[in-house]
Design an enzyme around this catalytic site. Structure first.
Site, mmCIF file in Angstrom:
data_model
loop_
_atom_site.group_PDB
_atom_site.id
_atom_site.type_symbol
_atom_site.label_atom_id
_atom_site.label_comp_id
_atom_site.label_asym_id
_atom_site.label_seq_id
_atom_site.Cartn_x
_atom_site.Cartn_y
_atom_site.Cartn_z
ATOM 1 N N SER A 136 -29.770 28.785 9.225
ATOM 2 C CA SER A 136 -29.986 30.080 9.845
ATOM 3 C C SER A 136 -30.432 31.089 8.783
ATOM 4 O O SER A 136 -31.463 30.893 8.159
ATOM 5 C CB SER A 136 -28.715 30.527 10.580
ATOM 6 N N ASP A 147 -33.102 27.292 20.882
ATOM 7 C CA ASP A 147 -32.368 28.165 19.971
ATOM 8 C C ASP A 147 -32.561 29.633 20.364
ATOM 9 O O ASP A 147 -33.684 30.113 20.474
ATOM 10 C CB ASP A 147 -32.851 27.941 18.531
ATOM 11 N N HIS A 163 -29.101 26.845 18.733
ATOM 12 C CA HIS A 163 -28.788 27.223 17.353
ATOM 13 C C HIS A 163 -27.678 26.371 16.751
ATOM 14 O O HIS A 163 -27.697 26.059 15.563
ATOM 15 C CB HIS A 163 -28.394 28.696 17.314
#
Length: 695
Positions: free
Chosen positions: A547, A632, A667
């Site tokens: 991330s 995501d 995610h």
């Protein structure tokens, strides 16, 4: 060990993707984005390209498939499949979570009165998730009379939860369904029928409205309670420990916060503002009896202080009284209030501390953990009237542990330690904590773990991990999957770089906005320290981040591609400028104070200077594995897809460039405890092979 990889030189051609130049102009500056069109998720060409990348990865990694399967079985074999958490007493019930053999998902349970009572299953994740490609229960809330549970379910991985209601006495599932809610941000009023929830904007995926629903009625009749007009604020909702108030939180990370309070006994009353927001003032509150405790940075208390105020004078700052003064060297992280004790979680010199204060005598003491690097946290403590504190503890060598601590007698009881099967013995591993002097003189803590028989003579491979954003501290916690690396001679290092909050609030402030470059330099300086001190060699240094940590990976390989043998970038935020210019993308506006607002020329130029996608050059890059999820909601799939496509057409080396796209996840990757391990096994197989470890 040889550095020859079984995956390289296979003569397999990587996928190609068409370049469709798009001009992006702002501030009299034009960028050409050849892969902008990859954001067209429904375009068959895009899906074909993503599937081609997956097929290419499968081909290239075919020689290490046996290793990948071996790693998966190892990691799965360390998990006690039939397991349960330590029960937490809340009211008349003991609540716990359990897993059954072969089960992917949690089962939420309770027992009334004692642990010997009959088990009640609240939610069976395995039954609910059966046949679904993705499944997640996003928290639950139970009425004060213990009869009805509200729970959120996501089957897409966009973190849009549909709330359902279940009668725990009869087992009936109510017809009421509330879609597009913020998972876990739920609260019941004291009447056991009025329910509050946060609605998310379908486009930005930001929670922006609090609604009131009456159980058994049509959701069309729900009432809007509060709306957050500023889309730079994130919202939260919860019932306070005292159960007197329901709190609505609006938080602009690092900038300001504001609480609205609802009277749980009078749910149709309008909400009241605790203290109006003011730029620069962040606060958090906890109610107890007739007052509130307030964690606040008021009057330049950068690392926060603790104050208290009568519940009828919250907006009068002259009525706020200091309980714990601000200390420049200690970061006040959180608090837990009991009838006779106040518990403070702090960070001092990069380590968590738990401080116990007797409310009557004002005598205080700290818990002693006795390891050089670790993670300790206040646990779930729903009761006021107890002298027992539930807390968790873990370290790089100690599995996750749950303790009960009697704050009066100071006796600590281990209630449960994570079972690690497969012959694990913590005495076989060594942890260290060192400080690295960064190029500007900052002292960066690094937590390190390795097997005690690993030679620290520069021959070992090393995996360096960091995050370094949003003020989120990366703790030195145990990971059973990591043993598969350590047992093969890897050293594992966590760099607690600026942008996190390990060394206090200033540590965060010096790693964001116009000081973001410190995050990347800290990581590189730690890498050079680890090489210089023979924890590894330049030929066997690997890096991992996800991330915002994936942004870190993209930045370091642009700055120092020569330093790393291989890099794993998970769901990486790499197209910083374009994403932050698009306020229709989820989370963009709420993060202007983290990265900057590129609509402003100075922010645009600074962000452009480090944005990984914009700074790809015709040069050699290390071996790279990139992972993402098609759904995501945090970092859109097209960021890593564009990055990989641009790298492939620009870089000058023959090193590996692989991308794995989970076509059914978002995610957090795959759902389910074992499906997740398959993705970790893929990453580890990639690293182990590049390290030249032959089995």
């Amino acid at each position: 060990m040889s550095n020859q990889s079984r995956m390289q030189n296979l003569g397999i051609n990587p996928p190609t993707v068409q370049q469709k130049p798009k001009e992006l102009t702002i501030h009299n500056h034009t960028r050409i984005d050849n892969y902008y069109w990859l954001n067209e998720q429904e375009n068959p060409e895009v899906l074909a390209y993503l599937n081609a990348e997956n097929a290419y990865l499968e081909q290239v990694m075919a020689p290490v498939k046996p290793l990948q399967e071996q790693l998966f079985q190892e990691m799965k074999g360390r998990i006690k499949e039939q397991d349960e958490s330590v029960p937490v007493k809340d009211g008349e019930y003991f609540y716990y979570v359990k897993y059954i053999e072969g089960g992917e998902y949690p089962i939420y349970c309770r027992k009334k009165g004692s642990l010997e009572a009959t088990e009640e299953v609240l939610l069976d994740g395995n039954e609910m998730g059966k046949g679904k490609k993705y499944f997640n229960i996003g928290g639950y809330e139970i009425t004060d009379d213990d009869s009805i549970i509200a729970y959120g379910v996501d089957t897409v991985s966009r973190r849009n939860y549909t709330v359902r209601f279940k009668n725990l006495i009869t087992g009936e599932i109510y017809k009421d369904q509330i879609k597009n809610t913020e998972g876990g941000s739920y609260a019941w009023a004291a009447d056991n029928k009025t329910f509050f929830y946060i609605l998310r904007d379908p486009k930005t995926l930001l929670g922006y409205q609090v609604w009131r629903h009456t159980l058994g009625t049509d959701t069309k009749n729900d009432v809007l309670v509060y709306e957050e007009k500023d889309n730079q604020y994130y919202m939260g909702l919860y019932k306070m420990k005292s159960k007197k108030y329901i709190a609505i939180v609006s938080d602009h990370n690092g900038i300001a916060s504001e609480y609205q309070l609802l009277d749980a006994n009078n749910p149709t009353r309008a909400c009241q503002t605790f203290l109006p927001r003011e730029r620069g003032h962040e606060y958090a509150i906890e109610h107890f009896e007739d007052k509130f405790y307030v964690r606040t940075n008021l009057n330049h208390a950068l690392n926060f202080k603790l104050m208290e105020v009568s519940e009828d004078k919250t907006a009068d700052l002259t009525s706020w009284k200091t309980v714990i003064e601000h200390r420049p060297e200690v970061y006040l992280e959180s608090m837990e209030v009991f009838k006779n004790h106040l518990v403070i979680q702090e960070i001092f010199q990069g380590l968590s501390q738990i401080r116990i204060i007797n409310q009557q005598t004002k005598e205080e003491h700290f818990l002693n953990f006795g390891e050089p690097t670790y993670d300790a946290n206040i646990g779930l403590n729903p009761s006021f009237n107890t002298s027992v504190l539930r807390f968790s503890y873990t370290s790089l060598t100690t599995p996750n542990s749950t303790f009960d601590y009697d704050m009066e007698t100071r006796v600590k009881e281990l209630k449960k330690q994570q079972t690690v099967l497969g012959g694990f013995d913590k005495e076989n591993y060594v942890s260290e904590r060192v400080f690295v002097t960064a190029r500007d003189g900052a002292n960066v803590p690094v937590s390190i773990v390795y097997r005690k028989d690993t030679k620290l003579d520069g021959t070992a491979p090393l995996l360096q991990y960091a995050y370094g954003s949003y003020g989120m501290s990366t703790e030195a916690a145990f990971g059973s999957s990591r043993l598969s690396l350590l047992n093969r001679g890897f050293v594992y290092a966590i760099a607690h770089i600026r942008g996190g909050q390990e060394m206090g609030r200033e540590w965060y402030e010096n790693g964001k906005m116009f000081k973001k470059i410190n995050t990347f330099y800290d990581f590189i300086d730690c890498s050079e320290f680890l090489i210089a001190n023979k924890y590894c060699s330049p030929e066997k240094l690997f890096a991992l981040g996800g991330s915002a940590g994936g942004l870190l990976m993209g930045a370091i390989i642009n700055l120092r591609p020569d330093l790393y043998r291989g890099v794993v970038a998970s769901v990486p935020f790499v197209d910083v400028v374009t994403t932050m210019l698009d306020d229709t993308i989820p989370l963009t506006t709420g993060e202007y104070e983290e990265w900057g607002n590129p609509n402003n020329k100075d922010s645009y130029e600074y962000m452009l200077s480090y944005s990984p996608y914009d700074n790809v050059e015709a040069k050699e890059y290390p071996n790279l594995l990139v992972t993402t999820g098609l759904h995501d909601s945090q970092v859109q799939y097209f960021e890593p897809a564009k990055w990989v496509a641009k790298l492939r057409s620009t870089k000058t080396d023959n090193n590996l460039l692989l991308m794995h796209i989970n076509m059914a996840a978002g995610h957090g990757g795959a759902s389910g405890r074992f499906a997740t391990l398959r993705e970790v096994a893929m990453e580890y197989a990639f690293l182990i092979d590049l390290a030249g470890i032959v089995e």
